[in-house]
Design a protein around this motif. Structure first.
Motif, PDB file in Angstrom:
ATOM      1  N   ARG A  51      -5.676  12.010 -45.677  1.00 22.25           N
ATOM      2  CA  ARG A  51      -6.508  13.111 -45.250  1.00 22.25           C
ATOM      3  C   ARG A  51      -7.584  12.780 -44.213  1.00 22.25           C
ATOM      4  O   ARG A  51      -8.193  13.671 -43.655  1.00 22.25           O
ATOM      5  CB  ARG A  51      -7.176  13.764 -46.475  1.00 22.25           C
ATOM      6  N   THR A  52      -7.883  11.529 -44.006  1.00 25.94           N
ATOM      7  CA  THR A  52      -8.922  11.199 -43.036  1.00 25.94           C
ATOM      8  C   THR A  52      -8.742   9.776 -42.531  1.00 25.94           C
ATOM      9  O   THR A  52      -8.053   8.969 -43.134  1.00 25.94           O
ATOM     10  CB  THR A  52     -10.323  11.332 -43.655  1.00 25.94           C
ATOM     11  N   PRO A 107      -5.977  24.624 -41.760  1.00 29.69           N
ATOM     12  CA  PRO A 107      -7.445  24.589 -41.850  1.00 29.69           C
ATOM     13  C   PRO A 107      -8.050  23.460 -41.028  1.00 29.69           C
ATOM     14  O   PRO A 107      -7.606  22.313 -41.109  1.00 29.69           O
ATOM     15  CB  PRO A 107      -7.694  24.379 -43.354  1.00 29.69           C
ATOM     16  N   GLY A 108      -9.072  23.795 -40.249  1.00 29.51           N
ATOM     17  CA  GLY A 108      -9.684  22.815 -39.348  1.00 29.51           C
ATOM     18  C   GLY A 108     -10.411  21.701 -40.055  1.00 29.51           C
ATOM     19  O   GLY A 108     -10.665  20.644 -39.455  1.00 29.51           O
ATOM     20  N   ASN A 109     -10.765  21.893 -41.334  1.00 27.94           N
ATOM     21  CA  ASN A 109     -11.498  20.849 -42.057  1.00 27.94           C
ATOM     22  C   ASN A 109     -10.576  19.760 -42.600  1.00 27.94           C
ATOM     23  O   ASN A 109     -11.042  18.755 -43.131  1.00 27.94           O
ATOM     24  CB  ASN A 109     -12.276  21.464 -43.224  1.00 27.94           C
ATOM     25  N   ILE A 110      -9.256  19.948 -42.470  1.00 26.93           N
ATOM     26  CA  ILE A 110      -8.304  18.934 -42.934  1.00 26.93           C
ATOM     27  C   ILE A 110      -7.869  18.117 -41.716  1.00 26.93           C
ATOM     28  O   ILE A 110      -7.121  18.590 -40.860  1.00 26.93           O
ATOM     29  CB  ILE A 110      -7.100  19.589 -43.633  1.00 26.93           C
ATOM     30  N   GLN A 168      -5.616  19.024 -38.196  1.00 25.52           N
ATOM     31  CA  GLN A 168      -6.330  19.192 -36.926  1.00 25.52           C
ATOM     32  C   GLN A 168      -5.756  18.248 -35.866  1.00 25.52           C
ATOM     33  O   GLN A 168      -5.585  18.638 -34.703  1.00 25.52           O
ATOM     34  CB  GLN A 168      -7.819  18.916 -37.132  1.00 25.52           C
ATOM     35  N   ASP A 169      -5.445  17.027 -36.251  1.00 26.88           N
ATOM     36  CA  ASP A 169      -4.859  16.068 -35.314  1.00 26.88           C
ATOM     37  C   ASP A 169      -3.530  16.575 -34.752  1.00 26.88           C
ATOM     38  O   ASP A 169      -3.265  16.473 -33.558  1.00 26.88           O
ATOM     39  CB  ASP A 169      -4.632  14.713 -36.001  1.00 26.88           C
ATOM     40  N   ALA A 207      -6.682  11.307 -51.635  1.00 29.08           N
ATOM     41  CA  ALA A 207      -5.955  12.013 -50.578  1.00 29.08           C
ATOM     42  C   ALA A 207      -6.536  13.410 -50.387  1.00 29.08           C
ATOM     43  O   ALA A 207      -5.865  14.318 -49.917  1.00 29.08           O
ATOM     44  CB  ALA A 207      -4.466  12.105 -50.918  1.00 29.08           C
ATOM     45  N   THR A 208      -7.801  13.582 -50.781  1.00 27.24           N
ATOM     46  CA  THR A 208      -8.481  14.869 -50.632  1.00 27.24           C
ATOM     47  C   THR A 208      -9.568  14.738 -49.581  1.00 27.24           C
ATOM     48  O   THR A 208      -9.820  13.646 -49.072  1.00 27.24           O
ATOM     49  CB  THR A 208      -9.102  15.311 -51.965  1.00 27.24           C
ATOM     50  N   GLN A 209     -10.239  15.860 -49.310  1.00 23.03           N
ATOM     51  CA  GLN A 209     -11.222  15.802 -48.228  1.00 23.03           C
ATOM     52  C   GLN A 209     -12.433  16.682 -48.489  1.00 23.03           C
ATOM     53  O   GLN A 209     -12.966  17.307 -47.597  1.00 23.03           O
ATOM     54  CB  GLN A 209     -10.568  16.225 -46.904  1.00 23.03           C
TER      55      GLN A 209
END
Length: 335
Positions: free
Chosen positions: A149-150, A186-189, A193-194, A128-130
């Protein structure tokens, strides 16, 4: 003073039964021929010594453990323990056990946990990490499911964050907010972002003003700082969309501290529906993710991969819903 009793080892069992360690291993794993008399001796020794075989040790004999690795980004966020519980409960039904790692969003720490999982013969991983290579399209040495997470991997389970953002924005607008501020995580998560993109999609097409405050992390401490910034830079804000419930809680606390009336002056909507949300005062309106169910389905998907069963759905998206509590105004319904 009574001395702590030493736990029995497989060698102790072998010595007690008068057999080799290899024979005890065959009994434990149910593989290879063992004479009935020898079997009884080993079983009696196990009972007498109260021996409990270690899963990792057994995996070295079997070359196939029943251990699964679970990576989480931040165990202090109540969202993730509930996610983990869904995973654990489902795995336990099938006799599997969890090895757990908390990455703190740190790539080196995460990779160290992955290495540890592999050294301990895990048969599958749920992440559940990215931050690690698990999310970069690299081939996985063991079955792996990406959770929350993705949704860019081969096997994923996640909630519909973009629709959640749309729902939250529509709810604020329908309840009378005209000057809305978004706290963007944070945009990297990817799920954060969605949510942001879904909310902006609705707000950009509506007759409202909106502002964005960027957050560097999803911690409560960061949220406290951004909440102060929000009311200082945008004092006319009458509606707030938070990136998660922890952020929303910090915003609610700051709004009440400076004397804002909730929800009359300012409405607040969070995201996740962690248990704390209903305990806040006033109770937090939020977008509910089916957290436990997400963990459960990730475990089910991983078990199919481990057992080489047919997988009909590789990317599982679960729906989200709006939970109305007391940080939003009631909608006036016709009739």
């Amino acid at each position: 003073m009574e001395r702590t009793k030493k736990m029995a080892t497989i060698r102790d069992v072998a010595s007690e039964a008068g057999v080799s360690v290899a024979t005890v291993s065959r009994v434990l794993n149910g593989k290879g021929y063992v004479h009935e008399d020898t079997l009884k001796k080993v079983q009696q020794a196990i009972k007498k010594l109260n021996y409990s075989p270690n899963e990792v040790a057994r995996s070295l004999f079997k070359r196939k453990s029943k251990l699964v690795g679970l990576l989480l980004p931040d165990i202090t966020n109540p969202f993730f323990p509930e996610l983990a519980r869904g995973v654990e409960d489902e795995l336990q039904k099938q006799g599997f056990r969890l090895l757990f790692g908390n990455s703190d969003e740190n790539p080196e720490k995460e990779q160290a946990y992955i290495d540890t999982f592999l050294q301990n013969q895990v048969v599958g991983m749920i992440s559940a990490t990215q931050t690690s290579g698990l999310h970069k399209g690299e081939p996985h040495v063991i079955p792996t499911v990406l959770l929350d997470r993705t949704h860019g991997g081969n096997y994923t389970v996640y909630a519909d964050g973009r629709e959640g953002g749309r729902i939250a924005a529509r709810e604020l607008i329908s309840r009378g907010s005209h000057n809305i501020t978004l706290l963007k995580g944070p945009g990297n998560i990817s799920p954060v972002q969605d949510r942001f993109l879904g909310a902006v999609e609705v707000l950009a097409g509506a007759n409202v003003d909106f502002h964005v405050i960027q957050m560097a992390s999803l911690t409560y401490e960061e949220a406290e700082q951004r909440a102060k910034e929000l009311f200082s830079h945008y004092p006319g804000t009458d509606g707030i969309l938070a990136s998660n419930d922890m952020t929303a809680a910090a915003v609610l606390h700051e709004a009440l501290r400076i004397g804002k009336s909730i929800p009359d002056e300012v409405q607040i909507i969070g995201f996740d529906d962690i248990p704390m949300s209903r305990l806040l005062f006033p109770a937090l309106s939020t977008i509910r993710q089916p957290v436990y169910e997400m963990g459960k389905q990730a475990a089910q998907l991983l078990l199919k991969l481990i057992k080489k069963e047919q997988v009909t759905e590789q990317n599982i998206q679960l729906p989200v819903t709006f939970v109305e509590r007391n940080t939003t105004r009631k909608v006036k319904r016709d009739g």
